[in-house]
Design an enzyme around this catalytic site. Structure first.
Site, PDB file in Angstrom:
ATOM      1  N   GLU A  44     -61.058  64.869  18.988  1.00  0.00           N
ATOM      2  CA  GLU A  44     -59.926  65.488  19.708  1.00  0.00           C
ATOM      3  C   GLU A  44     -60.362  66.864  20.236  1.00  0.00           C
ATOM      4  O   GLU A  44     -61.090  67.596  19.557  1.00  0.00           O
ATOM      5  CB  GLU A  44     -58.757  65.660  18.719  1.00  0.00           C
ATOM      6  CG  GLU A  44     -57.504  66.242  19.364  1.00  0.00           C
ATOM      7  CD  GLU A  44     -56.309  66.318  18.397  1.00  0.00           C
ATOM      8  OE1 GLU A  44     -56.523  66.558  17.192  1.00  0.00           O
ATOM      9  OE2 GLU A  44     -55.169  66.133  18.865  1.00  0.00           O
ATOM     10  N   LYS A 113     -51.163  62.316  23.729  1.00  0.00           N
ATOM     11  CA  LYS A 113     -50.662  62.408  22.343  1.00  0.00           C
ATOM     12  C   LYS A 113     -49.148  62.291  22.344  1.00  0.00           C
ATOM     13  O   LYS A 113     -48.447  63.065  23.020  1.00  0.00           O
ATOM     14  CB  LYS A 113     -51.113  63.729  21.737  1.00  0.00           C
ATOM     15  CG  LYS A 113     -50.955  63.836  20.236  1.00  0.00           C
ATOM     16  CD  LYS A 113     -51.609  65.139  19.775  1.00  0.00           C
ATOM     17  CE  LYS A 113     -51.783  65.249  18.284  1.00  0.00           C
ATOM     18  NZ  LYS A 113     -52.576  66.437  17.913  1.00  0.00           N
ATOM     19  N   CYS A 154     -54.830  61.846  16.553  1.00  0.00           N
ATOM     20  CA  CYS A 154     -54.612  62.712  15.395  1.00  0.00           C
ATOM     21  C   CYS A 154     -53.253  62.536  14.717  1.00  0.00           C
ATOM     22  O   CYS A 154     -53.055  61.578  13.982  1.00  0.00           O
ATOM     23  CB  CYS A 154     -54.863  64.159  15.813  1.00  0.00           C
ATOM     24  SG  CYS A 154     -55.297  65.199  14.407  1.00  0.00           S
TER      25      CYS A 154
END
Ligand SMILES: NC(=O)CC(=O)C(=O)O
Length: 279
Positions: A44, A113, A154
């Site tokens: 990331e 995300k 994540c």
């Protein structure tokens, strides 16, 4: 019969100079390609420090330098690249975006995300991605010659609903470029990657930056590959390095036949529904 996939996972330290970060990413990709990797994953925010207030400075539009560099690396090596993530600008908004490139250099998909990392842990980590970022709204599954791969980022790993949606769309490998920290990493990183592998009966992968004690956000590292049984197939420590793992998509069916939890879901009693196809 699907072919086995050789997966390369790159754990690299963040370089504040974007040009250096790109150079390092490319040389790692080229190297893993010579080792036989068909799919290579980066961490990331691999081209940017993980600091909310710096995302706007580093942000690029899709098609910018970082995007082009990854597309060229994919084409030159004839491999798939899950390009970790980078701050992506569209109009006035900035997203934490993972671009996915195919062996011809074309962009196969993009994951923004979906769950922003807004947390405040007593005597531990504080982070507020929403200070500068906008969340994405789409589930991301790309088709490859090996099978379908789901990509999320994540904090997204904490949401089993998203993993289930990717699995329902046929993904047998879930890849999470990530950057857990020294508070939540030791507590939850392995637990979450193994949980998502076991509850969806898929391979899961977490790819993190190497740990740098002089940075404002200290990555936990510990990139890993987990099998659909929940076994850790490969794991790094905190330093720069790489993993190579063989992913046999047939293993997913093998596990699900023996332990058929996916077919035993009581869909007559409950369901998970995607409310919006795309925004
Ligand atoms: N950095 C993240 O998005 C997530 C994380 O560190 C955590 O969930 O913990």
């Amino acid at each position: 019969m699907s072919r086995k996939l050789c997966l390369g996972v790159i754990q690299m330290a963040v370089d504040e100079q974007k040009a250096n970060a790109l150079k390092k990413a490319v040389s790692n990709i080229d190297y893993l390609s010579t080792k036989g990797a068909n799919v290579v994953v980066l961490p990331e925010m691999f081209n940017c420090p993980y600091e909310t207030l710096r995302f706007p400075d580093y942000a690029e539009t899709a098609g910018g330098t970082s995007y082009q560099t990854m597309a060229e690396a994919a084409k030159r090596n004839g491999i798939y690249i899950i390009a970790g993530s980078m701050p992506e600008r569209e109009g006035t908004k900035i997203y934490n975006t993972s671009f996915i490139f195919g062996p011809d250099g074309n962009c196969l998909g993009r994951h923004r995300k979906m769950h922003l990392f807004d947390i405040d842990i007593q005597n531990g980590q504080y982070f507020m991605e929403s200070e500068t970022l906008t969340p994405g709204n789409d589930v991301t599954v790309v088709d490859t010659e090996f099978g379908k791969i789901g990509v999320a980022l994540c904090y997204d790993v904490r949401f089993p609903e998203l993993a289930r949606l990717m699995t329902e769309q046929g993904a047998k490998l879930l890849i999470y470029p990530a950057a857990f920290n020294m508070t939540t990493g030791p507590m939850h990183w392995e637990l979450l990657l193994r949980s998502r592998a076991v509850d969806q009966q898929v391979f899961t992968v977490g790819c993190a930056p190497a740990r740098q004690y002089d940075s404002s956000y200290i990555s936990y590292g510990n990139s890993m590959i987990v099998s659909p049984w929940g076994d850790i197939m490969g794991r790094l420590n905190d330093e720069e390095g790489y993993l190579l793992g063989e992913i046999d998509f047939e293993e997913v069916a093998h596990v699900r036949t023996q332990l058929p939890v996916i077919t035993q879901l009581r869909k007559d009693l409950y369901e998970l529904k995607l409310l919006k196809e795309s925004l």
